[in-house]
Write a protein that holds these residues in place. Structure first.
Motif, PDB file in Angstrom:
ATOM      1  N   TYR A 188       0.753  -1.380   0.214  1.00 57.01           N
ATOM      2  CA  TYR A 188       0.091  -0.097  -0.159  1.00 57.01           C
ATOM      3  C   TYR A 188       0.691   1.251  -0.077  1.00 57.01           C
ATOM      4  O   TYR A 188       0.289   2.182  -0.838  1.00 57.01           O
ATOM      5  CB  TYR A 188      -0.855  -0.113   1.175  1.00 57.01           C
ATOM      6  CG  TYR A 188      -2.235  -0.852   1.161  1.00 57.01           C
ATOM      7  CD1 TYR A 188      -2.877  -1.583  -0.051  1.00 57.01           C
ATOM      8  CD2 TYR A 188      -2.475  -1.738   2.378  1.00 57.01           C
ATOM      9  CE1 TYR A 188      -3.542  -2.440  -0.004  1.00 57.01           C
ATOM     10  CE2 TYR A 188      -3.291  -2.931   2.215  1.00 57.01           C
ATOM     11  CZ  TYR A 188      -4.133  -3.083   1.299  1.00 57.01           C
ATOM     12  OH  TYR A 188      -4.765  -4.053   1.247  1.00 57.01           O
ATOM     13  N   GLU A 191       1.959   1.947  -3.502  1.00 61.39           N
ATOM     14  CA  GLU A 191       1.100   2.566  -4.200  1.00 61.39           C
ATOM     15  C   GLU A 191       0.742   3.845  -3.783  1.00 61.39           C
ATOM     16  O   GLU A 191      -0.370   4.578  -4.431  1.00 61.39           O
ATOM     17  CB  GLU A 191      -0.137   1.626  -4.285  1.00 61.39           C
ATOM     18  CG  GLU A 191      -0.028   0.229  -4.856  1.00 61.39           C
ATOM     19  CD  GLU A 191      -1.255  -0.403  -5.048  1.00 61.39           C
ATOM     20  OE1 GLU A 191      -2.152  -0.275  -4.087  1.00 61.39           O
ATOM     21  OE2 GLU A 191      -1.483  -1.359  -5.814  1.00 61.39           O
ATOM     22  N   ARG A 193      -0.686   4.880  -0.900  1.00 55.97           N
ATOM     23  CA  ARG A 193      -1.728   4.637  -0.028  1.00 55.97           C
ATOM     24  C   ARG A 193      -1.299   4.488   1.193  1.00 55.97           C
ATOM     25  O   ARG A 193      -1.634   3.384   2.070  1.00 55.97           O
ATOM     26  CB  ARG A 193      -2.528   3.279  -0.397  1.00 55.97           C
ATOM     27  CG  ARG A 193      -3.180   3.606  -1.933  1.00 55.97           C
ATOM     28  CD  ARG A 193      -3.905   2.181  -2.303  1.00 55.97           C
ATOM     29  NE  ARG A 193      -4.888   1.547  -1.369  1.00 55.97           N
ATOM     30  CZ  ARG A 193      -5.646   0.450  -1.542  1.00 55.97           C
ATOM     31  NH1 ARG A 193      -4.730  -0.232  -2.440  1.00 55.97           N
ATOM     32  NH2 ARG A 193      -6.349   0.068  -0.856  1.00 55.97           N
ATOM     33  N   ASP A 194      -0.726   5.561   1.858  1.00 58.59           N
ATOM     34  CA  ASP A 194      -0.103   5.410   3.071  1.00 58.59           C
ATOM     35  C   ASP A 194      -1.105   5.164   4.253  1.00 58.59           C
ATOM     36  O   ASP A 194      -0.882   4.615   5.532  1.00 58.59           O
ATOM     37  CB  ASP A 194       0.495   6.592   3.474  1.00 58.59           C
ATOM     38  CG  ASP A 194       2.214   6.322   2.932  1.00 58.59           C
ATOM     39  OD1 ASP A 194       2.296   5.301   2.195  1.00 58.59           O
ATOM     40  OD2 ASP A 194       2.887   7.421   2.806  1.00 58.59           O
ATOM     41  N   ALA A 196      -3.869   3.349   4.382  1.00 55.70           N
ATOM     42  CA  ALA A 196      -4.028   2.083   4.338  1.00 55.70           C
ATOM     43  C   ALA A 196      -3.072   0.993   4.817  1.00 55.70           C
ATOM     44  O   ALA A 196      -3.107   0.316   5.665  1.00 55.70           O
ATOM     45  CB  ALA A 196      -4.612   1.492   2.889  1.00 55.70           C
ATOM     46  N   GLU A 253      -6.835   9.095   1.573  1.00 58.60           N
ATOM     47  CA  GLU A 253      -6.431   7.739   1.181  1.00 58.60           C
ATOM     48  C   GLU A 253      -4.509   7.829   1.065  1.00 58.60           C
ATOM     49  O   GLU A 253      -4.063   6.938   1.267  1.00 58.60           O
ATOM     50  CB  GLU A 253      -6.885   7.288  -0.113  1.00 58.60           C
ATOM     51  CG  GLU A 253      -6.438   6.090  -0.561  1.00 58.60           C
ATOM     52  CD  GLU A 253      -6.914   4.950   0.564  1.00 58.60           C
ATOM     53  OE1 GLU A 253      -6.378   3.765   0.345  1.00 58.60           O
ATOM     54  OE2 GLU A 253      -7.856   4.955   1.308  1.00 58.60           O
ATOM     55  N   LYS A 254      -4.212   8.884   0.643  1.00 56.65           N
ATOM     56  CA  LYS A 254      -2.832   8.893   0.282  1.00 56.65           C
ATOM     57  C   LYS A 254      -1.897   9.117   1.684  1.00 56.65           C
ATOM     58  O   LYS A 254      -0.901   8.567   2.053  1.00 56.65           O
ATOM     59  CB  LYS A 254      -2.472   9.864  -0.429  1.00 56.65           C
ATOM     60  CG  LYS A 254      -0.951  10.174  -0.789  1.00 56.65           C
ATOM     61  CD  LYS A 254      -0.906  11.422  -1.742  1.00 56.65           C
ATOM     62  CE  LYS A 254       0.868  11.701  -2.026  1.00 56.65           C
ATOM     63  NZ  LYS A 254       1.554  10.477  -2.390  1.00 56.65           N
TER      64      LYS A 254
END
Length: 520
Positions: A188, A191, A193-194, A196, A253-254
């Motif tokens: 994650y 990608e 998405r830290d 997550a 999300e990021k």
């Protein structure tokens, strides 16, 4: 002498010789009777000694059990029965369902562990990680659902002989789960998405805490390993470029909300639940020693099984086993008492704030693991060393969690203020209530910080109590110091052509340590 006189004297001589002969006829065997009498007296004395030995041994062990129970501590198998928990409230049911849903193939397991060793999801060997993670949505949902359940019962029920009680059998699944969660956090982050990624780390932290909540020493050892694998390792990999939300401009999300990071820091610094879990596990080990003596006394277990380390089948060994157990049971009783004293000393050591107390006050009754020692001390021989090693592992886990929490605080400081802290004191009070102490420091110092090292590190001096300047190796085996690397490059942080951080090698001499950067 005439013939007549000779004939008359012969019978008289024979009669005289018969009268003068003092030897009894038939022989009376006086020495045999004396030996038999001495043997009987010796046997009676041994029986009396054995009866007194057994009485005294039982009295001492009974007094120890009474003392433990008076202190409100568990010592019998039934003392470890947990309160009743319904399935709807039991987090263990969700974890067990998650373990069943894991379903890793041999190739997937190999990929997870090879990628974990690489500590870099961008490596070629980790190319299939996305497929593995995306196909196990139900698995991660079950782990996330455990957050809403605060009660847990793993179903462990001890009964005499407790040593033969079937224990929790999902240790292998827990290990695979930790590996997959670590991989998911790295994936994650790679990608972008830290948020997550940190949520997965929080789930792993809770899983490790719940794994420790079973009265079983191997259970808490497994929990320590899972925490290091699924919490410490991914944090070390993603923190250098972890995106934190400083306002409303960063995508949810990021980037991770700083309040979520602060709650994780608080969880990592809370040692109370871990300390209680380890004490409960040591209580269970003490119970096992006492219960094995009870099992031998009741005939449910043969003492030769203890001597052989349970490498033989649990079947009756014949009349000689019964004779041996009846004759030498007090020896086993006193050994159970000795083992209980040793484990109690370990319990007292766990409740100290510093490992150096354990070193200065070693547990009593240490013995070498020899064949003779296994005969006359089958219980305490193993329990003198194994819980002692576990105590060191406990303090290593404490150090690991404190280093991880401090590393998170450093990252929050760096993001919000645009620079690294020059010393750990700058983190107080905005990011830490106080600088965590080093559980291995002989003088009670705080954990150490080398911001200018290549790479920068946080470290504890380790079990030897000697400051080796944050020495570490990538494989982490036999490290002199307990180290958290602050600048390990990963996929999300790396740029094409950017130089990679080179791990420092362990110092090899006192002079090298003197030339190391000064901890702050």
């Amino acid at each position: 002498m005439t013939v007549t006189e000779h004939r008359t004297a012969a019978p008289a001589a024979l009669a005289a010789s018969a009268v003068d002969d003092s030897a009894p006829y038939p022989p009376r065997y006086w020495w045999l009777k004396r030996i038999a009498l001495a043997t009987a007296l010796l046997f009676a004395g041994l029986v009396a000694l054995r009866l007194w030995w057994g009485w005294e041994a039982n009295r001492r062990l009974a007094a120890e059990i009474a003392r433990i129970r008076a202190a409100g501590e568990p010592i019998l198998p039934e003392d470890f029965y947990p309160p009743a928990v319904s399935d709807d409230e039991n987090a263990a049911k969700l974890y067990e369902a998650a373990f069943m849903a894991l379903g890793l193939t041999a190739d997937e397991t190999k990929l997870i562990y090879e990628c974990s060793e690489a500590m870099d999801p961008s490596a070629e060997k980790c190319a299939g990680r996305g497929r593995i993670i995306s196909s196990r949505t139900a698995f991660f949902d079950l782990l996330r659902g455990a957050r809403t359940r605060h009660a847990i019962d793993w179903g462990l029920r001890y009964r005499t002989p407790a040593i033969t009680t079937p224990v929790w059998t999902n240790l292998g699944a827990a290990r695979d789960t930790a590996g997959l969660m670590a991989l998911a956090a790295w994936h994650y982050h790679a990608e972008g998405r830290d948020a997550a990624a940190i949520e997965v780390v929080c789930d792993a932290d809770l899983l490790a805490r719940n794994l420790a909540r079973q009265p079983l020493l191997i259970g808490i050892v497994s929990a320590w390993a899972c925490h290091a694998k699924a919490v410490r390792d991914p944090l070390e990999a993603i923190l250098p470029s972890l995106c934190l939300r400083r306002g409303t401009t960063e995508p949810m999300e990021k980037c991770v909300d700083t309040d979520r990071v602060r709650s994780l820091v608080d969880s990592l610094l809370d040692d109370s639940a871990w300390d209680k879990a380890f004490v409960d596990a040591l209580h269970a080990e003490r119970m096992l020693c006492v219960d094995m003596e009870t099992a031998v006394r009741q005939g449910a277990l043969g003492s030769t099984l203890l001597i052989s380390g349970f490498s033989r089948p649990a079947v009756a060994a014949g009349w000689w086993q019964w004779v041996w157990d009846r004759a030498f049971l007090p020896m086993l009783t006193l050994d159970a008492l000795r083992a209980s004293h040793g484990i109690t000393a370990h319990i007292d050591a766990v409740q100290q704030a510093n490992f150096r107390f354990v070193v200065r006050n070693p547990t009593p009754g240490g013995t070498e693991d020899t064949a003779f020692g296994l005969i006359y001390r089958p219980l305490s021989t193993g329990h003198d060393s194994w819980p002692g090693r576990a105590v060191e592992m406990h303090f290593r886990s404490v150090a690991c969690r404190r280093l991880s929490a401090t590393a998170l605080a450093i990252r929050m400081f760096e993001v919000e203020r645009g620079r690294k802290p020059e010393r750990l004191g700058e983190l107080v009070p905005d990011y830490l209530a106080k600088v965590p102490s080093d559980p291995f420091s002989p003088t009670g110092d705080n954990i150490r910080y080398l911001p200018d090292a290549q790479p920068a590190v946080l470290y504890s001096v380790g079990a030897n109590g000697i400051d080796d300047g944050g020495a570490f190796r990538p494989d982490r085996w036999n490290l002199p110091d307990e180290v958290f690397v602050l600048r390990r490059t990963v996929a999300a942080a790396a740029k094409p052509g950017a130089p990679q951080a080179t791990p420092r090698t362990a110092p090899t001499s006192v002079d090298t340590r003197k030339n190391s950067p000064t901890p702050r």
